[in-house]
Design a protein around this motif. Structure first.
Motif, PDB file in Angstrom:
ATOM      1  N   HIS A 103      41.547  40.345  38.635  1.00  0.00           N
ATOM      2  CA  HIS A 103      40.124  40.021  38.806  1.00  0.00           C
ATOM      3  C   HIS A 103      39.970  38.553  39.235  1.00  0.00           C
ATOM      4  CE1 HIS A 103      35.822  39.809  38.167  1.00  0.00           C
ATOM      5  NE2 HIS A 103      35.996  38.818  37.313  1.00  0.00           N
ATOM      6  N   LYS A 104      40.749  37.684  38.626  1.00  0.00           N
ATOM      7  CA  LYS A 104      40.705  36.260  38.981  1.00  0.00           C
ATOM      8  C   LYS A 104      41.137  36.060  40.429  1.00  0.00           C
ATOM      9  CE  LYS A 104      42.612  31.790  37.529  1.00  0.00           C
ATOM     10  NZ  LYS A 104      43.519  31.108  36.546  1.00  0.00           N
ATOM     11  N   GLU A 105      42.176  36.783  40.864  1.00  0.00           N
ATOM     12  CA  GLU A 105      42.652  36.661  42.241  1.00  0.00           C
ATOM     13  C   GLU A 105      41.621  37.219  43.219  1.00  0.00           C
ATOM     14  OE1 GLU A 105      45.116  34.991  43.179  1.00  0.00           O
ATOM     15  OE2 GLU A 105      46.198  34.699  41.295  1.00  0.00           O
ATOM     16  N   LYS A 106      40.929  38.276  42.813  1.00  0.00           N
ATOM     17  CA  LYS A 106      39.887  38.835  43.676  1.00  0.00           C
ATOM     18  C   LYS A 106      38.748  37.845  43.858  1.00  0.00           C
ATOM     19  CE  LYS A 106      36.523  41.269  42.425  1.00  0.00           C
ATOM     20  NZ  LYS A 106      35.069  41.215  42.246  1.00  0.00           N
ATOM     21  N   GLU A 107      38.350  37.203  42.767  1.00  0.00           N
ATOM     22  CA  GLU A 107      37.287  36.193  42.853  1.00  0.00           C
ATOM     23  C   GLU A 107      37.723  35.021  43.725  1.00  0.00           C
ATOM     24  OE1 GLU A 107      34.011  36.359  41.164  1.00  0.00           O
ATOM     25  OE2 GLU A 107      34.799  38.368  41.532  1.00  0.00           O
ATOM     26  N   ARG A 108      38.998  34.660  43.645  1.00  0.00           N
ATOM     27  CA  ARG A 108      39.513  33.569  44.476  1.00  0.00           C
ATOM     28  C   ARG A 108      39.530  33.978  45.955  1.00  0.00           C
ATOM     29  NH1 ARG A 108      44.297  32.532  41.973  1.00  0.00           N
ATOM     30  NH2 ARG A 108      43.395  30.868  40.720  1.00  0.00           N
ATOM     31  N   PHE A 109      39.817  35.243  46.211  1.00  0.00           N
ATOM     32  CA  PHE A 109      39.840  35.741  47.588  1.00  0.00           C
ATOM     33  C   PHE A 109      38.468  35.631  48.240  1.00  0.00           C
ATOM     34  CE2 PHE A 109      38.792  39.382  50.318  1.00  0.00           C
ATOM     35  CZ  PHE A 109      39.688  39.189  51.362  1.00  0.00           C
ATOM     36  N   TRP A 110      37.422  35.909  47.446  1.00  0.00           N
ATOM     37  CA  TRP A 110      36.073  35.880  48.001  1.00  0.00           C
ATOM     38  C   TRP A 110      35.557  34.444  48.046  1.00  0.00           C
ATOM     39  CZ3 TRP A 110      33.675  39.316  50.860  1.00  0.00           C
ATOM     40  CH2 TRP A 110      34.133  40.636  50.822  1.00  0.00           C
ATOM     41  N   THR A 111      36.045  33.724  49.036  1.00  0.00           N
ATOM     42  CA  THR A 111      35.621  32.347  49.254  1.00  0.00           C
ATOM     43  C   THR A 111      34.146  32.324  49.654  1.00  0.00           C
ATOM     44  OG1 THR A 111      36.251  32.470  51.578  1.00  0.00           O
ATOM     45  CG2 THR A 111      37.938  31.704  50.022  1.00  0.00           C
ATOM     46  N   GLN A 112      33.576  31.137  49.650  1.00  0.00           N
ATOM     47  CA  GLN A 112      32.174  31.017  50.046  1.00  0.00           C
ATOM     48  C   GLN A 112      31.989  31.474  51.489  1.00  0.00           C
ATOM     49  OE1 GLN A 112      29.673  30.073  47.801  1.00  0.00           O
ATOM     50  NE2 GLN A 112      28.478  30.994  49.462  1.00  0.00           N
ATOM     51  N   GLU A 113      32.973  31.198  52.321  1.00  0.00           N
ATOM     52  CA  GLU A 113      32.882  31.621  53.723  1.00  0.00           C
ATOM     53  C   GLU A 113      32.809  33.136  53.834  1.00  0.00           C
ATOM     54  OE1 GLU A 113      35.320  31.216  57.978  1.00  0.00           O
ATOM     55  OE2 GLU A 113      36.221  30.485  56.104  1.00  0.00           O
ATOM     56  N   ARG A 114      33.674  33.828  53.092  1.00  0.00           N
ATOM     57  CA  ARG A 114      33.650  35.296  53.136  1.00  0.00           C
ATOM     58  C   ARG A 114      32.342  35.834  52.553  1.00  0.00           C
ATOM     59  NH1 ARG A 114      39.614  35.157  52.079  1.00  0.00           N
ATOM     60  NH2 ARG A 114      40.606  36.185  53.874  1.00  0.00           N
ATOM     61  N   GLN A 115      31.869  35.218  51.475  1.00  0.00           N
ATOM     62  CA  GLN A 115      30.600  35.667  50.883  1.00  0.00           C
ATOM     63  C   GLN A 115      29.437  35.467  51.859  1.00  0.00           C
ATOM     64  OE1 GLN A 115      29.860  34.760  46.617  1.00  0.00           O
ATOM     65  NE2 GLN A 115      31.858  33.745  46.660  1.00  0.00           N
ATOM     66  N   ASP A 116      29.444  34.366  52.587  1.00  0.00           N
ATOM     67  CA  ASP A 116      28.383  34.109  53.566  1.00  0.00           C
ATOM     68  C   ASP A 116      28.419  35.139  54.693  1.00  0.00           C
ATOM     69  OD1 ASP A 116      27.548  31.938  52.106  1.00  0.00           O
ATOM     70  OD2 ASP A 116      28.595  30.448  53.347  1.00  0.00           O
ATOM     71  N   LYS A 117      29.627  35.518  55.118  1.00  0.00           N
ATOM     72  CA  LYS A 117      29.757  36.520  56.176  1.00  0.00           C
ATOM     73  C   LYS A 117      29.275  37.885  55.693  1.00  0.00           C
ATOM     74  CE  LYS A 117      33.460  34.366  58.870  1.00  0.00           C
ATOM     75  NZ  LYS A 117      34.839  34.509  59.383  1.00  0.00           N
ATOM     76  N   ALA A 118      29.580  38.210  54.440  1.00  0.00           N
ATOM     77  CA  ALA A 118      29.111  39.476  53.879  1.00  0.00           C
ATOM     78  C   ALA A 118      27.593  39.516  53.836  1.00  0.00           C
ATOM     79  CB  ALA A 118      29.689  39.672  52.477  1.00  0.00           C
ATOM     80  N   LYS A 119      27.008  38.420  53.430  1.00  0.00           N
ATOM     81  CA  LYS A 119      25.545  38.327  53.365  1.00  0.00           C
ATOM     82  C   LYS A 119      24.925  38.460  54.750  1.00  0.00           C
ATOM     83  CE  LYS A 119      21.862  35.426  51.441  1.00  0.00           C
ATOM     84  NZ  LYS A 119      21.556  34.150  50.726  1.00  0.00           N
ATOM     85  N   ALA A 120      25.586  37.867  55.745  1.00  0.00           N
ATOM     86  CA  ALA A 120      25.084  37.961  57.119  1.00  0.00           C
ATOM     87  C   ALA A 120      25.133  39.396  57.626  1.00  0.00           C
ATOM     88  CB  ALA A 120      25.899  37.050  58.035  1.00  0.00           C
ATOM     89  N   CYS A 121      26.093  40.176  57.117  1.00  0.00           N
ATOM     90  CA  CYS A 121      26.187  41.595  57.486  1.00  0.00           C
ATOM     91  C   CYS A 121      25.148  42.435  56.733  1.00  0.00           C
ATOM     92  CB  CYS A 121      27.572  42.144  57.154  1.00  0.00           C
ATOM     93  SG  CYS A 121      28.920  41.462  58.113  1.00  0.00           S
ATOM     94  N   GLY A 122      24.571  41.839  55.693  1.00  0.00           N
ATOM     95  CA  GLY A 122      23.645  42.585  54.849  1.00  0.00           C
ATOM     96  C   GLY A 122      24.355  43.393  53.785  1.00  0.00           C
ATOM     97  N   PHE A 123      25.591  42.988  53.444  1.00  0.00           N
ATOM     98  CA  PHE A 123      26.408  43.731  52.490  1.00  0.00           C
ATOM     99  C   PHE A 123      26.710  42.911  51.233  1.00  0.00           C
ATOM    100  CE2 PHE A 123      28.530  45.917  56.339  1.00  0.00           C
ATOM    101  CZ  PHE A 123      27.553  46.911  56.354  1.00  0.00           C
ATOM    102  N   THR A 124      26.957  43.629  50.142  1.00  0.00           N
ATOM    103  CA  THR A 124      27.572  43.022  48.971  1.00  0.00           C
ATOM    104  C   THR A 124      29.087  42.996  49.212  1.00  0.00           C
ATOM    105  OG1 THR A 124      27.884  45.131  47.820  1.00  0.00           O
ATOM    106  CG2 THR A 124      25.779  43.979  47.472  1.00  0.00           C
ATOM    107  N   LYS A 125      29.817  42.303  48.361  1.00  0.00           N
ATOM    108  CA  LYS A 125      31.274  42.280  48.490  1.00  0.00           C
ATOM    109  C   LYS A 125      31.848  43.697  48.365  1.00  0.00           C
ATOM    110  CE  LYS A 125      31.514  39.287  45.124  1.00  0.00           C
ATOM    111  NZ  LYS A 125      32.003  38.332  44.096  1.00  0.00           N
ATOM    112  N   GLU A 126      31.296  44.469  47.441  1.00  0.00           N
ATOM    113  CA  GLU A 126      31.779  45.825  47.214  1.00  0.00           C
ATOM    114  C   GLU A 126      31.516  46.713  48.427  1.00  0.00           C
ATOM    115  OE1 GLU A 126      31.515  43.620  43.631  1.00  0.00           O
ATOM    116  OE2 GLU A 126      29.902  44.098  45.053  1.00  0.00           O
TER     117      GLU A 126
END
Length: 352
Positions: free
Chosen positions: A192-215
């Protein structure tokens, strides 16, 4: 000669004799110490590094046997003596390295102090969570059943933000250093810790731009990678599916139907298969399924986050079975491509 002179000579001789005796005694002590050290520090006979794995069922006798066989050594005196000193302690579980030329005393001290070497744990791209548990169970001391018990613990998993459907999102395929005797719960916490580390702010911003959650990103990536293993097309397929989602078209992904049926031997989805009642049937349900249909790779996840902007709505596997697809925004062209592919399947006699 006077008595006084005799006494002085006697005292002088006694001092010389005492020094001589002490010198001999010191040499004997050094020789004994060297002999003892040589016995205790008998080196291993291996040419390359090897490992001893100690689990919960081991006692000092079984550990003794493992060390002797793995280290290819006949003189175990150093190990035995060191072990006897800590005879009241149970062997500490773990993976312990035996290095060529290392002495028995040093290894025994490391083992009894729990100074183990980490495992390079590979978290693979697999189809199901059960497959993942089985693979990890083969690399660690824990069993796949114990790991699945934790993954199915709704209270614990909910505390980390996972539902039954999105548990596959926990696993980000990569190689991680962990201890061989890590507990199932601690392994989940580490992943879980490694997954949270994988989801950098850049990746989270791209997901948001797609209109998606990480899941949702992981869910779409799982569909994309179930459709193709051909990396150059992954971002294109992601773009196609995003086009469908934005126009409320069903995804109509055959792999989601196969997942719903839980029959991974199906090679050709039929009209009968499409009748399955399941939230994973993307022919009868609009939008993404409730969770991933496999555990996608990092490349697959990034293909969704960096999807190709195109106007495609349809795709069909090429009739040459190259693994690539024909893409189009025209339904009539899609039907033509589908007929070519179905004809190729018929030629090969693939019915299901």
């Amino acid at each position: 000669m006077c008595v006084c002179s005799k006494n002085i000579n006697f005292a002088s001789n006694m001092k010389k004799a005492l020094k001589y005796i002490l010198g001999i005694f010191a040499i004997l002590i050094l020789l004994a110490a060297y002999a003892a050290y040589s016995l205790l520090s008998s080196p291993f006979g291996i040419a390359e590094k090897a490992y001893v794995y100690i689990d919960d069922d081991d006692d000092m006798d079984s550990v003794y046997k493992k060390v002797r066989e793995t280290g290819e050594v006949s003189n175990m005196l150093g190990f035995t003596i060191t072990s006897k000193i800590k005879a009241t302690e149970k062997p500490k579980t773990g993976k312990y390295a035996i290095t060529a030329g290392e002495d028995m005393f040093t290894f025994a001290r490391h083992m009894l102090n729990g100074m183990q070497e980490p495992v390079h744990l590979i978290v693979p791209e697999v189809r199901t969570v059960n497959d993942m548990a089985e693979r990890l169970g083969k690399s660690l001391m824990l069993s796949s059943e114990d790991l699945m018990s934790v993954l199915n613990d709704s209270t614990f998993m909910d505390s980390l933000g996972y539902s039954k459907e999105n548990v596959p999102c926990l696993f980000v395929p990569n190689t991680y250093d962990v201890y061989w005797d890590i507990s199932p719960k601690n392994l989940v916490l580490r992943l879980h810790k490694e997954k949270e580390r994988f989801w950098t702010q850049e990746r989270q911003d791209k997901a948001k731009a797609c209109g998606f959650t990480k899941e949702q990103v992981v869910t779409l990536a799982s569909i994309v990678e179930s459709e193709t293993s051909y990396n150059p097309e992954k971002s294109r397929i992601a773009g196609l599916y995003i086009n469908r989602l934005r126009t409320d078209m069903p995804l109509q992904s055959d792999p989601t139907v196969i997942f719903a049926l839980q029959d991974f031997t199906i090679r050709r989805v039929s009209k009968e298969h499409l009748k399955v009642e399941s939230p994973y049937n993307t022919y009868t349900n609009i939008g993404l399924p409730p969770g991933p249909i496999r555990i996608p790779s990092v490349r697959g996840i990034d293909a969704v986050l960096n999807y190709e902007h195109n106007d495609y709505l349809y795709m069909c596997a090429k009739e040459d079975f190259s693994g690539s697809h024909n893409f189009t925004s025209s339904y009539n062209e899609h039907l033509s491509n589908a007929r070519k592919y179905q004809s190729a399947l018929n030629t090969l006699g693939i019915k299901k």
